[in-house]
Scaffold this motif. Structure first.
Motif, PDB file in Angstrom:
ATOM      1  N   SER A   1       8.326 116.531  32.253  1.00  0.00           N
ATOM      2  CA  SER A   1       9.040 115.251  32.333  1.00  0.00           C
ATOM      3  C   SER A   1       9.972 115.068  31.140  1.00  0.00           C
ATOM      4  N   GLU A   2       9.496 115.470  29.948  1.00  0.00           N
ATOM      5  CA  GLU A   2      10.359 115.362  28.767  1.00  0.00           C
ATOM      6  C   GLU A   2      11.579 116.266  28.891  1.00  0.00           C
ATOM      7  N   LEU A   3      11.357 117.502  29.363  1.00  0.00           N
ATOM      8  CA  LEU A   3      12.486 118.409  29.551  1.00  0.00           C
ATOM      9  C   LEU A   3      13.466 117.879  30.588  1.00  0.00           C
ATOM     10  N   GLU A   4      12.933 117.263  31.635  1.00  0.00           N
ATOM     11  CA  GLU A   4      13.816 116.703  32.663  1.00  0.00           C
ATOM     12  C   GLU A   4      14.684 115.595  32.085  1.00  0.00           C
ATOM     13  N   LYS A   5      14.090 114.747  31.224  1.00  0.00           N
ATOM     14  CA  LYS A   5      14.877 113.697  30.590  1.00  0.00           C
ATOM     15  C   LYS A   5      15.949 114.287  29.684  1.00  0.00           C
TER      16      LYS A   5
ATOM     17  N   LEU B   1      17.366 117.257  29.946  1.00  0.00           N
ATOM     18  CA  LEU B   1      18.408 117.846  30.790  1.00  0.00           C
ATOM     19  C   LEU B   1      19.319 116.770  31.387  1.00  0.00           C
ATOM     20  N   ASN B   2      18.726 115.653  31.787  1.00  0.00           N
ATOM     21  CA  ASN B   2      19.564 114.569  32.320  1.00  0.00           C
ATOM     22  C   ASN B   2      20.499 114.021  31.249  1.00  0.00           C
ATOM     23  N   ASN B   3      19.989 113.889  30.019  1.00  0.00           N
ATOM     24  CA  ASN B   3      20.858 113.423  28.927  1.00  0.00           C
ATOM     25  C   ASN B   3      21.984 114.426  28.649  1.00  0.00           C
ATOM     26  N   ALA B   4      21.600 115.727  28.627  1.00  0.00           N
ATOM     27  CA  ALA B   4      22.639 116.747  28.403  1.00  0.00           C
ATOM     28  C   ALA B   4      23.664 116.747  29.527  1.00  0.00           C
ATOM     29  N   ASN B   5      23.201 116.567  30.767  1.00  0.00           N
ATOM     30  CA  ASN B   5      24.112 116.525  31.905  1.00  0.00           C
ATOM     31  C   ASN B   5      25.058 115.339  31.801  1.00  0.00           C
ATOM     32  N   ALA B   6      24.508 114.196  31.357  1.00  0.00           N
ATOM     33  CA  ALA B   6      25.374 113.017  31.204  1.00  0.00           C
ATOM     34  C   ALA B   6      26.423 113.232  30.121  1.00  0.00           C
ATOM     35  N   LYS B   7      26.014 113.862  29.010  1.00  0.00           N
ATOM     36  CA  LYS B   7      26.987 114.131  27.944  1.00  0.00           C
ATOM     37  C   LYS B   7      28.062 115.115  28.408  1.00  0.00           C
TER      38      LYS B   7
END
Length: 639
Positions: A607-611, A613-619
């Motif tokens: 779950s932490e990695l998914e968060k 990755l989502n932050n990196a994707n947003a950036k």
């Protein structure tokens, strides 16, 4: 390297064993331990409940009605209505003597066969004689303000061991005017306004009612009770042969330093003579079995301590086992001591029928023993949770409590800060006028009653301003906010645990499967079922082909298929074409298992990695948009 799993041993410690250790064997072993422990519980319950009966309540009620509630026909005085020294003498010379001495039948016929013995209610033999004891304090044991010293020449403080008066007084020619010290181990009495010792100025009542009346009248006229008297104790014991019960009665009248009188009573019905009937001898055999169980448990725990050393003390179950063993040993020792002491008291009683038999000492420790054994039985039942962890439902509940323990501790700190703040506030505001708030302990109990809705709001109207403010604010903050916050913590944690267990395939061999197998085998042996219809064995053979561990095997599909297969069933051809591959994957999956704790850690890490990755994707999306805007701007500039 052969895979290994962690299995809890008898002492509660985790033991690493190979995966080849069959789940069926482990479940059978746990079931056998559970059955043995249930047998121990049955023996413990028989031993404990064999010491109590409903007759104890009725005997206590009869004695209370006679000596506490019954009023004198002449002046209407009873024990509860005592408020002065004069009231005490009226009670002692009236209802007390009437209750102690039964010399005539209901038709006024004299019972000639009693021979100076008394049968209370014609059934309860008065053992020996009754004893009356008082405790006094010395004069000038308190400090008088200088302005009032010319007006007050004497001052008697409240009772304390340091202020106790042990000097002879009055006529000084008889034992009732001389102080008698108590034995070292005699229990003290916790009264309404003091904690009283076991010594004092003592006298016993004669066997005859008329002689007792004359003695009480003599002591009253010669001032046996003085201003320094702080407590008077009336003690006597009876025995009912019909139900084999002793009844030990203590009536206490306290004369506090404020003036007036406070009354309290203790009536204990106990079974001191244990082995009389056949049922008692059956209970004796249960006691022997109970002792054998305790010896077995001591040996088991000693083996576990020797094997695990300091790791043994890291498990809460092991501490519970030690607590049960220690309490059981204390109970066995007291049971032996009580049997010997009762025999000695009986010898003294038969040798001198005009003496007071001190059964209160045994009754006091019998009550302590009953309380200790009640705690022992309670924790013995709690220990059953140790053997039911193979159930998925029980595992979820225990996991919920263990996961939210830190949150509950934090909540408890906040709750009791607010709770004790309100308790101190209520004691200071209402303590001098409302009985429910007269002490800090009463304030705590009263506030719990407010939370449960059992409270008289009218008692707070003694303060018309702060009373309603206190009640409304306490109900709002404690009942509506804090309690709902507590329920929210439990509910959210249970939802998380249930979600974690939902993604773990169910590969455990349940207890119902084992019972089904035993039942089917029994039917086959009785020739009531053919062997080929034994479905329980098929389930067990299937579990043996793919052994599961105590931890959940997340890579192995469950019996009903994984959740993904249920939502998206495979096409028939594809399903048939991959049967061999699926079988080989299952065999490989069965060789590598993941513990529930490890899986939960992996799940949280995922779950932490998914968060992240989502932050990196947003950036990255923002960077791409910025680059597109720069490209569009440069194109316009080139034109």
């Amino acid at each position: 390297m052969e895979p290994a799993v962690a299995v809890r041993g008898r002492g509660g410690g985790a033991t690493t064993i190979p995966v080849s250790y069959s789940k069926e064997t482990e479940l059978k072993r746990t079931l056998v331990e559970l059955l043995i422990y249930i047998t121990f519980l049955v023996a413990l319950s028989l031993v404990t409940f064999g010491m109590v009966s409903t007759n104890m309540y009725y005997l206590n009620k009869v004695m209370e009605d006679l000596f506490v509630e019954h009023s004198s026909e002449s002046d209407g005085i009873n024990f509860r209505s005592i408020s002065t020294h004069a009231d005490f003498w009226k009670f002692a010379e009236g209802p007390l003597l009437d209750g102690l001495y039964w010399n005539t039948w209901y038709d006024n016929r004299t019972m000639t066969d009693l021979k100076n013995t008394s049968y209370i209610f014609y059934e309860n033999l008065l053992l020996g004689v009754a004893q009356i004891r008082q405790l006094k304090v010395r004069n000038n044991t308190c400090t008088i303000y200088p302005y009032f010293q010319p007006f007050l020449k004497s001052c008697y403080s409240q009772y304390s061991y340091q202020a106790e008066d042990k000097s002879d007084f009055g006529l000084k020619n008889e034992s009732e005017w001389k102080y008698v010290s108590a034995a070292s181990f005699s229990p003290w009495y916790w009264g309404s306004v003091g904690f009283y010792g076991s010594g004092g100025f003592i006298f016993t009542l004669p066997r005859s009612k008329q002689e007792s009346m004359d003695k009480l009248e003599f002591l009253r006229k010669n001032g046996w009770i003085t201003r320094g008297t702080r407590a008077v104790f009336i003690d006597f014991s009876t025995f009912n042969a019909n139900i084999n019960l002793f009844c030990i009665v203590r009536l206490v009248v306290e004369f506090p330093a404020t003036g007036g009188a406070l009354t309290s009573s203790q009536i204990h019905s106990v079974k001191l003579l244990r082995y009389v009937s056949y049922y008692d001898y059956f209970l004796a055999s249960c006691e022997v079995a109970y002792c054998l169980f305790i010896i077995t448990f001591i040996i088991q725990e000693a083996i576990e301590i020797r094997r695990l050393k300091m790791k043994y003390f890291r498990s809460a179950w092991n501490w519970l086992d030690m607590l049960l063993i220690v309490v059981s040993i204390l109970a066995i020792c007291f049971n032996t001591y009580r049997t010997i002491e009762v025999s000695l008291l009986m010898e003294d009683l038969l040798s001198n029928a005009h003496a007071y038999p001190d059964f209160y000492f045994l009754a006091f420790w019998q009550v302590i023993y009953d309380n200790v054994i009640a705690v022992n039985v309670f924790f013995a039942w709690i220990k059953i949770f140790k053997y039911v962890t193979f159930s998925k439902t029980m595992t979820q509940l225990l996991s919920t409590l263990s996961r939210c323990a830190k949150d509950i501790i934090g909540f408890a700190i906040m709750f009791f800060i607010i709770f004790f703040a309100y308790a101190q506030f209520s004691h200071l505001v209402f303590g001098s006028q409302v009985d429910d708030f007269s002490t800090f302990q009463n304030c705590i109990f009263s506030q719990f009653r407010i939370v449960l809705g059992d409270f008289n709001f009218e008692s707070l109207e003694v303060n018309s301003i702060l009373g309603p403010i206190y009640y409304i604010s306490f109900v709002f903050f404690v009942f509506f906010l804090l309690l709902n916050m507590f329920l929210a913590i439990i509910n959210d944690t249970y939802s998380e645990v249930k979600a974690d267990f939902a993604v773990i395939p169910d590969q455990e061999l349940h207890i119902t499967d084992l019972f089904r197998q035993i039942y089917n085998k029994a039917l086959v042996k009785l020739k009531l079922r053919k062997p080929d219809t034994d479905l329980g064995d098929e389930n067990l053979e299937r579990s043996k082909e793919f052994p599961s561990t105590k931890g959940k095997d997340i890579s192995k599909p469950s019996k009903g298929g994984s959740a993904h297969e249920k939502r998206h069933p495979k096409p028939p051809k594809l399903q048939k074409g991959k049967e061999s591959l699926h079988h080989s994957d299952s065999v490989i999956a069965s060789q590598s298992s993941v513990f529930p704790e490890e899986f939960q850690q992996l799940l949280r890490r995922t779950s932490e990695l998914e968060k992240e990755l989502n932050n990196a994707n947003a950036k990255l999306s923002q960077i791409m948009k910025s680059m597109q805007r720069l490209k569009d701007a440069s194109g316009k500039t080139a034109r």
